[in-house]
Scaffold this active site. Sequence first.
Site, PDB file in Angstrom:
ATOM      1  N   GLU A   1      64.918   4.503 -20.099  1.00  0.00           N
ATOM      2  CA  GLU A   1      64.504   5.793 -20.639  1.00  0.00           C
ATOM      3  C   GLU A   1      63.990   7.010 -19.723  1.00  0.00           C
ATOM      4  OE1 GLU A   1      64.417   3.551 -25.291  1.00  0.00           O
ATOM      5  OE2 GLU A   1      62.707   3.650 -23.853  1.00  0.00           O
TER       6      GLU A   1
HETATM    7  N1  IFG Z   1      63.769   1.163 -26.033  1.00  0.00           N
HETATM    8  C1  IFG Z   1      62.177   1.305 -25.121  1.00  0.00           C
HETATM    9  C2  IFG Z   1      60.713   0.896 -25.630  1.00  0.00           C
HETATM   10  C3  IFG Z   1      60.315   0.045 -27.307  1.00  0.00           C
HETATM   11  C4  IFG Z   1      61.915  -0.087 -27.962  1.00  0.00           C
HETATM   12  C5  IFG Z   1      61.161  -0.193 -29.350  1.00  0.00           C
HETATM   13  C6  IFG Z   1      63.098  -0.669 -23.945  1.00  0.00           C
HETATM   14  C7  IFG Z   1      63.902  -1.052 -22.119  1.00  0.00           C
HETATM   15  C8  IFG Z   1      63.036   1.402 -27.631  1.00  0.00           C
HETATM   16  N2  IFG Z   1      62.646   0.189 -23.923  1.00  0.00           N
HETATM   17  O1  IFG Z   1      63.604  -1.085 -24.975  1.00  0.00           O
HETATM   18  O2  IFG Z   1      59.573   1.000 -24.835  1.00  0.00           O
HETATM   19  O3  IFG Z   1      60.695   1.959 -27.677  1.00  0.00           O
HETATM   20  O4  IFG Z   1      62.650  -1.251 -29.907  1.00  0.00           O
END
Ligand code: IFG
Length: 531
Positions: free
Chosen positions: A342
């Site tokens: 992200e």
């Molecule tokens: N995605 C984000 C996490 C977390 C997650 C919560 C990943 C690799 C959503 N990144 O999962 O930091 O916020 O479900």
Amino acid sequence: MAILVRSALSAVVALAVTALMPATAAPAAPPPARTVLAPVALGDVVPAPVSVTPSAATFTLTSSTVIFADPSLAGSAQAGGYLAGALRPATGFSLPVFPPPYGLATAAGIFLLHGSQTGEAYQLDVAAQTVVITAGTSAGLFAGIQTLRQLLPAAIDSPTRQALTWTIPGGRITDAPRFAYRGAMLDVARHFFTVAQVERYIDQIARYKVNYLHLHLADDQGWRIEITSWPRLATYGGSTAVGGDSGGYYTQAQYGEIVRYAQARSVTVVPEIDLPGHTNAALASYPELNCDGVAPPLYTGIGVGFSSLCVSKPITYQFVEDVIRELAAITPGPYLHIGGDEAHSTPESDYLQFLHAVLPLVGKYGKTADGWHDYLKAAPAAGAVGEYWGFGGPDASVAAAAQAGSRIVMAPANRAYLDMKYDANCPLGLSWAGYTEVRDAYEWDPATYVGGVPASAVSGVEAPLWSETIRTSADIEYMAFPRLPAIAELGWSAPSVLGWPSFQRRLALQGPRWRAQGVNFYPSPQVPWPA
Ligand code: IFG
């Protein structure tokens, strides 16, 4: 001296008299009755073993049971001590640990022996007088010990003494893992968890032969590990949490305690510092890390993708190298996880430039790179690990990396993310990847879940628990149990012994064990929990 002799004589006389007395005399008060339960079935184990051959024998653990640990197998005495410590509270038995006596047949007890197995493979043989766990490594002994614990009545997991007859069903179990990597991730950045809370979780995941604990140590909301060359990361960057909840961080000594506690349970710690995104806590701690030289405020929300290290500034790479160097020095395990997910505020070309500069630093300090699968587009060195967190199906970038030598750990968000709600009524968790009930967590195959990734490139599975909405151990347990054992079984058990009907029945039998341990599990309506 005379008094001693007289009292000894009177004792002997008393014994003799008692022995000769007619049976009509009032018998001594009987010992407290020990409830005798039907023994557990040999195959009632999670994860399911490779092969189970019951016999008619039954072993009974008693106050005179001894644990014999083979000194020719490094770590066997520690494994014996761990087993004794696990069984003592409920039984009250001392369970001393000794080297085996000369001649196996002369002794009764529990034997931890050095066998010809490799890796985590073990064999467990239960007979009337002996329980024998044979393995080639201490990790194999540990796997056998976790199985053995589940063959005793559920009350064995009670922290207080129980008046039970501690029977173990007879027969032979031979076992070995399908995948080498079976992980659980705990996000200690969104909410901070103390050393004791992390150690409680380690005890719980080790029961299901999970052998890696991935700690998500830094994110936008908190930096949780002391870095001596950049002290404000922890003292300031670790001072808050989501929702303004109390922050915290591990000193390097406390991190070492967690590492040792995990190691003593055959669990290896994988530390993660998420880069270049998810870095607001670091950016807030040091203005000079920001491209404009201005530190943003600490962040207590749950948004993602808004932060990025400044790729163009040289100090960024000094910072990253200092962090990697210090973290590698206190991490005995092989992996250093650098996140990579992200990075929505890092232009693609900057993202690749940053990773090409940073990935060699992981190798420089003796570790293998691990990261969310997004970073695989930077073509890390062969053997680097990509943690897949997509929804399954074809993924050209991950497939290309796998075919080029990257290892893949499967942690699909719609199967293995323990922070996904069970259903719409679940009071904790998120739902962006959909609702995940126990059966959803179980009915998928890590070897084929991502199109184009050869089964040989899959090194295992991981169950991440993100903590935006998770604050206590009870919250952790509500989301992790019963779904973590499902992921653990997919990581350990052979495809030939997998299947929802079998798992559902064996999982139900874990319920009384979790009640005995005080685990706050979710009583999923999909599982026929016993009364
Ligand atoms: N995605 C984000 C996490 C977390 C997650 C919560 C990943 C690799 C959503 N990144 O999962 O930091 O916020 O479900």
